[in-house]
Design a protein around this motif. Structure first.
Motif, short mmCIF file in Angstrom:
data_model
loop_
_atom_site.label_atom_id
_atom_site.label_comp_id
_atom_site.label_asym_id
_atom_site.label_seq_id
_atom_site.Cartn_x
_atom_site.Cartn_y
_atom_site.Cartn_z
N ALA A 454 0.83 -1.20 0.00
CA ALA A 454 0.00 0.00 0.00
C ALA A 454 0.87 1.26 0.00
CB ALA A 454 -0.93 0.00 1.20
N LYS A 455 1.89 1.28 0.86
CA LYS A 455 2.82 2.42 0.90
C LYS A 455 3.52 2.61 -0.44
CE LYS A 455 2.89 3.65 5.45
NZ LYS A 455 2.77 5.02 5.97
N PHE A 456 3.99 1.51 -1.03
CA PHE A 456 4.70 1.56 -2.30
C PHE A 456 3.78 2.07 -3.42
CE2 PHE A 456 5.84 -0.51 -6.33
CZ PHE A 456 7.14 -0.06 -6.49
N ALA A 459 3.12 5.79 -3.13
CA ALA A 459 4.28 6.53 -3.62
C ALA A 459 4.25 6.61 -5.14
CB ALA A 459 5.57 5.85 -3.16
N ARG A 460 3.96 5.51 -5.79
CA ARG A 460 3.92 5.50 -7.25
C ARG A 460 2.74 6.31 -7.79
NH1 ARG A 460 1.82 2.04 -11.28
NH2 ARG A 460 3.11 2.05 -13.17
N LEU A 461 1.60 6.25 -7.10
CA LEU A 461 0.42 6.98 -7.55
C LEU A 461 0.64 8.49 -7.51
CD1 LEU A 461 -2.23 4.73 -5.81
CD2 LEU A 461 -2.23 5.24 -8.26
N TYR A 462 1.29 8.97 -6.47
CA TYR A 462 1.59 10.41 -6.42
C TYR A 462 2.50 10.81 -7.57
CZ TYR A 462 -0.75 11.76 -2.09
OH TYR A 462 -1.71 12.07 -1.15
N GLY A 463 3.35 9.90 -8.00
CA GLY A 463 4.21 10.17 -9.15
C GLY A 463 3.47 10.15 -10.47
N LEU A 481 8.29 10.72 -2.37
CA LEU A 481 9.59 10.41 -1.76
C LEU A 481 9.43 9.95 -0.32
CD1 LEU A 481 12.69 10.43 -1.84
CD2 LEU A 481 12.62 12.87 -1.23
N GLU A 482 8.52 10.57 0.42
CA GLU A 482 8.29 10.20 1.83
C GLU A 482 7.83 8.75 1.95
OE1 GLU A 482 5.56 13.11 3.27
OE2 GLU A 482 7.03 14.76 3.17
N TYR A 483 6.95 8.34 1.05
CA TYR A 483 6.45 6.96 1.10
C TYR A 483 7.53 5.95 0.71
CZ TYR A 483 1.59 8.12 2.16
OH TYR A 483 0.44 8.54 2.79
N SER A 508 12.07 1.02 -4.51
CA SER A 508 12.00 2.17 -3.59
C SER A 508 13.37 2.78 -3.38
CB SER A 508 11.42 1.72 -2.24
OG SER A 508 10.09 1.29 -2.39
N LYS A 509 14.39 1.94 -3.22
CA LYS A 509 15.77 2.45 -3.07
C LYS A 509 16.20 3.25 -4.29
CE LYS A 509 17.61 -1.09 0.07
NZ LYS A 509 18.50 -2.28 0.19
#
Length: 530
Positions: A454-456, A459-463, A481-483, A508-509
């Motif tokens: 969910a966190k990942f 993060a991708r959705l905001y991008g 970036l925060e996620y 993520s890295k």
């Protein structure tokens, strides 16, 4: 257990067993528990088989499963040796108290002896299940069901439910032909119970209600069959990014025909249920749905439609008013059927419509659900809705990439889907917070992967959000970036989590390394205007 402390029923049965063993010893034989023995047809073998069955039942009811196993396996060994060495039906115990003219025919003796052996196998199936010898339990259950049909010693509803349950074992082993055969036989035999005329008293009304429930339960087993067959086919066909691999599809189509013909010839002999009078009906039922992996959309659709019909049948009984959990599970299976069918669909727009059907069936249920009482189901629905919106957003992006230029409608649709996916992922993550609204420092194992995914995905959705406002774009990148950073930091703090999210962690890295540079470039462009 010392004999003085055993219940009277046990002592009486064991006394009878001992007496029978003594009789056998006089005739030059020993108990089947202690070695080989000679058999005869004057009835002591039938006594011993029945008493061993009864002792097996009594000991199993006292949770002395190993003792029960010993008695029941003794009864099985006696039957097998008797049939090998004699083969003629033994006297039934009741015949010792009958006049000569009232004695049973050989046919009736055989029927009673075989029925007692069928009971032995039935009880052994239960014992092996208790001992977690699942494969052996399934084997004995299958043999019991076959014998019950052969000797007409069954209740249609009970037999059908047992066959449907056995189908789920075969399903877990991906033995789809065997699973389908059990379900087809279950449906045919269950129809016998439905043909019994109904009375008008209250008891019969309850019986009819029970009958409808059992029918719905068999329908749910059919749903699982269709869903598992489609999902297993997907695993065979998908590439490393979860899309259908055309080369693999062609390869499997080429080898399927010659393999399946050979398999069916050998395997069907071992599993076939029933006598000639029901075989045709079972075969006709089997022909309604395939037992081989679907390799294209048309084949998948045929299996999907069968599953969908059983969804409607199951929902007729398991309605949301009175059967909340069951009803939601059936709807979730319906959604899963659409999800796996979409995998076989090449047209992205049609795929989107299939996922929209999933949204339409899941959202109303979620809206009416009280998470205070149905927390686990609520979480499942939150995550599935988020995943479905996420999938639709990806499809709309893929459709947009084929256009020369994104139009305002497509941009608006992509953003809307992304925001809805974020909404449901956030609702799922919020459900993990404690009463003080604090997110757990360390996640429980059962929610670790869903929470990290969910966190990942957030993060991708905001991008993926599209905006012409550079400041808003910068804000989205910062949130993204925060996620991503959360995933990296969490795995550094709890290394045991790495195995659950290896792919997501690697990406993520990479993003944690790339995003700050992109954000600096954007800030540099904005500098004259700030």
């Amino acid at each position: 257990m010392p004999s003085a402390f055993r219940p009277k029923g046990f002592r009486r049965l064991e006394y009878l067993i001992k007496n029978i063993s003594d009789i056998k010893a006089v005739s030059g034989r020993t108990s089947p528990c202690s070695g080989t023995y000679r058999v005869c047809s004057h009835g002591t073998d039938f006594y011993f088989e029945r008493r061993s069955n009864n002792l097996g039942i009594l000991w199993s009811e006292r949770d002395e499963i190993k003792t029960a196993q010993t008695y029941l396996e003794s009864a099985e060994a006696l039957y097998n040796q008797y049939m090998k060495e004699d083969g003629n039906p033994p006297l039934d115990p009741s015949e010792h108290f009958m006049a000569e003219e009232d004695k049973l025919t050989d046919q009736e003796r055989s029927k009673r002896f075989e029925k007692a052996y069928t009971h032995t196998l039935y009880y052994l199936a239960q014992v092996y299940q208790h001992l977690e010898m699942i494969e052996k339990a399934a084997q004995y259950c299958h043999t019991t069901l076959k014998r019950q049909l052969e000797y007409c010693g069954y209740y249609p509803v009970e037999w059908a439910l047992n066959a449907a349950t056995l189908s789920q074992y075969y399903l877990s082993k991906q033995c789809f032909m065997e699973s389908r055969h059990c379900l087809a036989a279950a449906s045919v035999i269950f129809s016998q119970a439905e043909q019994v005329p109904s009375a008008e008293d209250n008891e019969t009304e309850q019986d009819q209600q029970d009958l409808r429930q059992r029918k719905a339960e068999i329908a749910r087993c059919w749903i699982k069959y269709c869903l598992n067959l489609l999902q297993s086919a997907r695993k065979l066909l998908e590439d490393n990014i979860g899309e259908l691999d055309p080369d693999r599809q062609l390869e499997l189509k080429a080898q399927r025909k010659k393999e399946e013909d050979e398999k069916e010839k050998g395997r069907k002999k071992a599993v076939l249920f029933g006598t000639s009078d029901i075989c045709d009906s079972v075969l006709a039922m089997e022909e309604k749905v395939s037992s081989v992996y679907p390799l294209d959309f048309q084949e998948a659709r045929e299996i999907f439609l069968v599953g969908q019909n059983y969804v409607q049948e199951a929902k007729e009984f398991f309605q949301v008013d009175g059967y909340v959990t069951d009803h939601i599970e059936i709807v979730q299976d319906h959604s899963a059927l659409f999800k796996v069918l979409a995998f076989f669909e090449e047209d992205y727009e049609r795929r989107c419509k299939m996922h929209k059907r999933r949204i339409d069936m899941l959202e109303p249920i979620y809206a009416d659900l009280n998470p205070q009482y149905y927390l686990l189901i609520s979480r499942q629905l939150q995550f599935e809705l988020a995943d479905t919106y996420y999938e639709m957003m990806d499809l709309k992006v893929a459709i947009g990439n084929r256009l020369e230029e994104l139009d305002s409608h497509t941009i608006k649709k992509i953003n809307s889907l992304a925001q809805l996916a974020i909404k449901y992922y956030e609702l799922f993550l919020d459900s993990l917070r404690n009463p003080d609204k604090v997110f757990p420092e360390e996640l429980e194992e059962d929610v670790l992967r869903p929470a990290m995914v969910a966190k990942f995905h957030i993060a991708r959705l905001y991008g993926k959000l599209i905006t012409s406002d550079s400041k808003k774009q910068l804000e989205n990148m910062q949130t993204s970036l925060e996620y991503y950073t959360f995933l990296v930091d969490y795995c550094e703090k709890y290394p045991g989590a790495v195995r659950a999210i290896e792919t997501e962690l690697e990406l993520s890295k990479e993003m944690v390394g790339l995003l700050p540079t992109r954000m600096e470039r954007l800030r540099a462009k904005l500098c004259p205007f700030i």
